[in-house]
Scaffold this motif. Structure first.
Motif, PDB file in Angstrom:
ATOM      1  N   GLN A   7       0.832  -1.208   0.000  1.00  0.00           N
ATOM      2  CA  GLN A   7       0.000   0.000   0.000  1.00  0.00           C
ATOM      3  C   GLN A   7       0.865   1.256   0.000  1.00  0.00           C
ATOM      4  OE1 GLN A   7      -2.507  -0.830   3.427  1.00  0.00           O
ATOM      5  NE2 GLN A   7      -4.273  -1.071   2.061  1.00  0.00           N
ATOM      6  N   LEU A   8       1.937   1.258   0.802  1.00  0.00           N
ATOM      7  CA  LEU A   8       2.843   2.405   0.823  1.00  0.00           C
ATOM      8  C   LEU A   8       3.489   2.616  -0.542  1.00  0.00           C
ATOM      9  CD1 LEU A   8       4.541   2.029   4.299  1.00  0.00           C
ATOM     10  CD2 LEU A   8       3.064   3.896   3.549  1.00  0.00           C
ATOM     11  N   TRP A   9       3.923   1.524  -1.157  1.00  0.00           N
ATOM     12  CA  TRP A   9       4.534   1.615  -2.480  1.00  0.00           C
ATOM     13  C   TRP A   9       3.534   2.180  -3.480  1.00  0.00           C
ATOM     14  CZ3 TRP A   9       3.853   0.132  -7.448  1.00  0.00           C
ATOM     15  CH2 TRP A   9       4.955   0.274  -8.290  1.00  0.00           C
ATOM     16  N   THR A  10       2.294   1.693  -3.427  1.00  0.00           N
ATOM     17  CA  THR A  10       1.255   2.155  -4.346  1.00  0.00           C
ATOM     18  C   THR A  10       0.957   3.639  -4.148  1.00  0.00           C
ATOM     19  OG1 THR A  10       0.288  -0.048  -4.458  1.00  0.00           O
ATOM     20  CG2 THR A  10      -1.133   1.784  -5.095  1.00  0.00           C
ATOM     21  N   LEU A  11       0.849   4.078  -2.897  1.00  0.00           N
ATOM     22  CA  LEU A  11       0.614   5.487  -2.618  1.00  0.00           C
ATOM     23  C   LEU A  11       1.764   6.350  -3.132  1.00  0.00           C
ATOM     24  CD1 LEU A  11      -0.874   5.345   0.985  1.00  0.00           C
ATOM     25  CD2 LEU A  11      -2.048   6.136  -1.083  1.00  0.00           C
ATOM     26  N   ASN A  12       2.983   5.895  -2.888  1.00  0.00           N
ATOM     27  CA  ASN A  12       4.151   6.631  -3.358  1.00  0.00           C
ATOM     28  C   ASN A  12       4.147   6.732  -4.881  1.00  0.00           C
ATOM     29  OD1 ASN A  12       6.793   7.897  -2.908  1.00  0.00           O
ATOM     30  ND2 ASN A  12       7.574   6.078  -3.936  1.00  0.00           N
ATOM     31  N   HIS A  13       3.859   5.637  -5.548  1.00  0.00           N
ATOM     32  CA  HIS A  13       3.815   5.626  -7.010  1.00  0.00           C
ATOM     33  C   HIS A  13       2.732   6.565  -7.520  1.00  0.00           C
ATOM     34  CE1 HIS A  13       2.834   4.081 -11.057  1.00  0.00           C
ATOM     35  NE2 HIS A  13       4.142   3.981 -11.129  1.00  0.00           N
ATOM     36  N   ARG A  14       1.570   6.550  -6.912  1.00  0.00           N
ATOM     37  CA  ARG A  14       0.485   7.446  -7.316  1.00  0.00           C
ATOM     38  C   ARG A  14       0.883   8.904  -7.141  1.00  0.00           C
ATOM     39  NH1 ARG A  14      -4.429   5.622  -3.993  1.00  0.00           N
ATOM     40  NH2 ARG A  14      -5.156   7.695  -4.607  1.00  0.00           N
ATOM     41  N   LEU A  15       1.538   9.208  -6.023  1.00  0.00           N
ATOM     42  CA  LEU A  15       1.984  10.580  -5.774  1.00  0.00           C
ATOM     43  C   LEU A  15       2.974  11.029  -6.849  1.00  0.00           C
ATOM     44  CD1 LEU A  15       2.251  13.169  -4.085  1.00  0.00           C
ATOM     45  CD2 LEU A  15       3.977  11.953  -2.715  1.00  0.00           C
ATOM     46  N   LEU A  16       3.987  10.196  -7.095  1.00  0.00           N
ATOM     47  CA  LEU A  16       4.995  10.558  -8.089  1.00  0.00           C
ATOM     48  C   LEU A  16       4.385  10.731  -9.483  1.00  0.00           C
ATOM     49  CD1 LEU A  16       7.890   8.188  -6.973  1.00  0.00           C
ATOM     50  CD2 LEU A  16       7.644  10.622  -6.499  1.00  0.00           C
ATOM     51  N   THR A  17       3.508   9.826  -9.843  1.00  0.00           N
ATOM     52  CA  THR A  17       2.870   9.886 -11.157  1.00  0.00           C
ATOM     53  C   THR A  17       2.003  11.134 -11.282  1.00  0.00           C
ATOM     54  OG1 THR A  17       2.888   7.479 -11.313  1.00  0.00           O
ATOM     55  CG2 THR A  17       1.357   8.638 -12.757  1.00  0.00           C
ATOM     56  N   THR A  18       1.260  11.446 -10.225  1.00  0.00           N
ATOM     57  CA  THR A  18       0.406  12.627 -10.238  1.00  0.00           C
ATOM     58  C   THR A  18       1.229  13.904 -10.379  1.00  0.00           C
ATOM     59  OG1 THR A  18      -1.220  11.497  -8.860  1.00  0.00           O
ATOM     60  CG2 THR A  18      -1.347  13.878  -8.927  1.00  0.00           C
ATOM     61  N   VAL A  19       2.324  13.990  -9.645  1.00  0.00           N
ATOM     62  CA  VAL A  19       3.181  15.175  -9.716  1.00  0.00           C
ATOM     63  C   VAL A  19       3.789  15.304 -11.115  1.00  0.00           C
ATOM     64  CG1 VAL A  19       5.313  16.236  -8.842  1.00  0.00           C
ATOM     65  CG2 VAL A  19       3.641  15.278  -7.245  1.00  0.00           C
ATOM     66  N   LEU A  20       4.312  14.212 -11.647  1.00  0.00           N
ATOM     67  CA  LEU A  20       4.904  14.264 -12.990  1.00  0.00           C
ATOM     68  C   LEU A  20       3.868  14.623 -14.050  1.00  0.00           C
ATOM     69  CD1 LEU A  20       7.425  11.298 -12.913  1.00  0.00           C
ATOM     70  CD2 LEU A  20       7.938  13.745 -13.032  1.00  0.00           C
ATOM     71  N   ASP A  21       2.685  14.044 -13.941  1.00  0.00           N
ATOM     72  CA  ASP A  21       1.626  14.380 -14.891  1.00  0.00           C
ATOM     73  C   ASP A  21       1.256  15.855 -14.783  1.00  0.00           C
ATOM     74  OD1 ASP A  21       1.533  11.785 -15.817  1.00  0.00           O
ATOM     75  OD2 ASP A  21      -0.333  11.266 -14.774  1.00  0.00           O
ATOM     76  N   GLY A  22       1.275  16.381 -13.547  1.00  0.00           N
ATOM     77  CA  GLY A  22       0.913  17.768 -13.325  1.00  0.00           C
ATOM     78  C   GLY A  22       1.879  18.767 -13.926  1.00  0.00           C
ATOM     79  N   CYS A  23       3.136  18.377 -14.096  1.00  0.00           N
ATOM     80  CA  CYS A  23       4.108  19.317 -14.672  1.00  0.00           C
ATOM     81  C   CYS A  23       4.576  18.892 -16.065  1.00  0.00           C
ATOM     82  CB  CYS A  23       5.297  19.535 -13.725  1.00  0.00           C
ATOM     83  SG  CYS A  23       6.339  18.109 -13.456  1.00  0.00           S
ATOM     84  N   ALA A  24       4.007  17.833 -16.611  1.00  0.00           N
ATOM     85  CA  ALA A  24       4.428  17.345 -17.939  1.00  0.00           C
ATOM     86  C   ALA A  24       4.246  18.398 -19.026  1.00  0.00           C
ATOM     87  CB  ALA A  24       3.675  16.069 -18.300  1.00  0.00           C
ATOM     88  N   GLY A  25       3.195  19.181 -18.938  1.00  0.00           N
ATOM     89  CA  GLY A  25       2.970  20.230 -19.938  1.00  0.00           C
ATOM     90  C   GLY A  25       4.060  21.281 -19.909  1.00  0.00           C
ATOM     91  N   GLU A  26       4.456  21.680 -18.702  1.00  0.00           N
ATOM     92  CA  GLU A  26       5.532  22.678 -18.579  1.00  0.00           C
ATOM     93  C   GLU A  26       6.862  22.102 -19.065  1.00  0.00           C
ATOM     94  OE1 GLU A  26       5.375  25.328 -14.953  1.00  0.00           O
ATOM     95  OE2 GLU A  26       3.888  23.787 -14.429  1.00  0.00           O
TER      96      GLU A  26
END
Length: 136
Positions: A7-26
């Motif tokens: 669960q910790l790994w999954t949460l961490n992965h979701r956080l990282l993916t969300t952050v990267l997706d959020g700045c991918a346009g920039e």
């Protein structure tokens, strides 16, 4: 493996993916995809492609492609290493340095939007914990 660890790994992965997706346009506006960004961000600390591939845990063949792209975009150039004339090291150009700094600022801003949900003490603790998990 415990379910808590998964669960910790999954949460961490979701956080990282969300952050990267959020700045991918920039990053794209700066001429970078996310993988090239990570290479650009580490070049000064690890200037040798094989060592850089190991640090970023990517295949050497992929690193070759990322480096070739970054050279073509004018963000890095290759120099012969004075200590070992058989090796090339990567050097950030001034454009590469500016692009890296702007990309890091975009990533930091996106991550900071999530970090504002926790207090300063928790931020320091998170940094300590992540450092403990990353360092061998």
């Amino acid at each position: 493996m415990s379910h808590d660890a998964a669960q910790l790994w999954t949460l961490n992965h979701r956080l990282l993916t969300t952050v990267l997706d959020g700045c991918a346009g920039e990053l794209a506006e700066l001429g970078l995809d996310t993988k090239e960004f990570f290479v650009l961000a580490e070049v000064e600390a690890v200037p040798y492609p094989a060592e850089l591939a190991a640090r970023l845990v990517v295949p050497k063949a992929s690193m070759t492609v990322y480096v070739r792209n970054l050279v073509a975009k004018g963000f890095v150039h290759r120099e012969i290493d004075d200590a070992d004339l058989r090796r090339h090291r990567l050097v950030l150009t001034s454009t590469g340095r500016t692009t890296r700094d702007r990309a890091l600022a975009a990533l930091a801003a996106e991550f900071d939007r999530r970090l504002t949900r926790i207090g300063p003490d928790d931020r320091r603790e998170l940094q300590r914990i992540l450092g403990d998990l990353v360092d061998p």
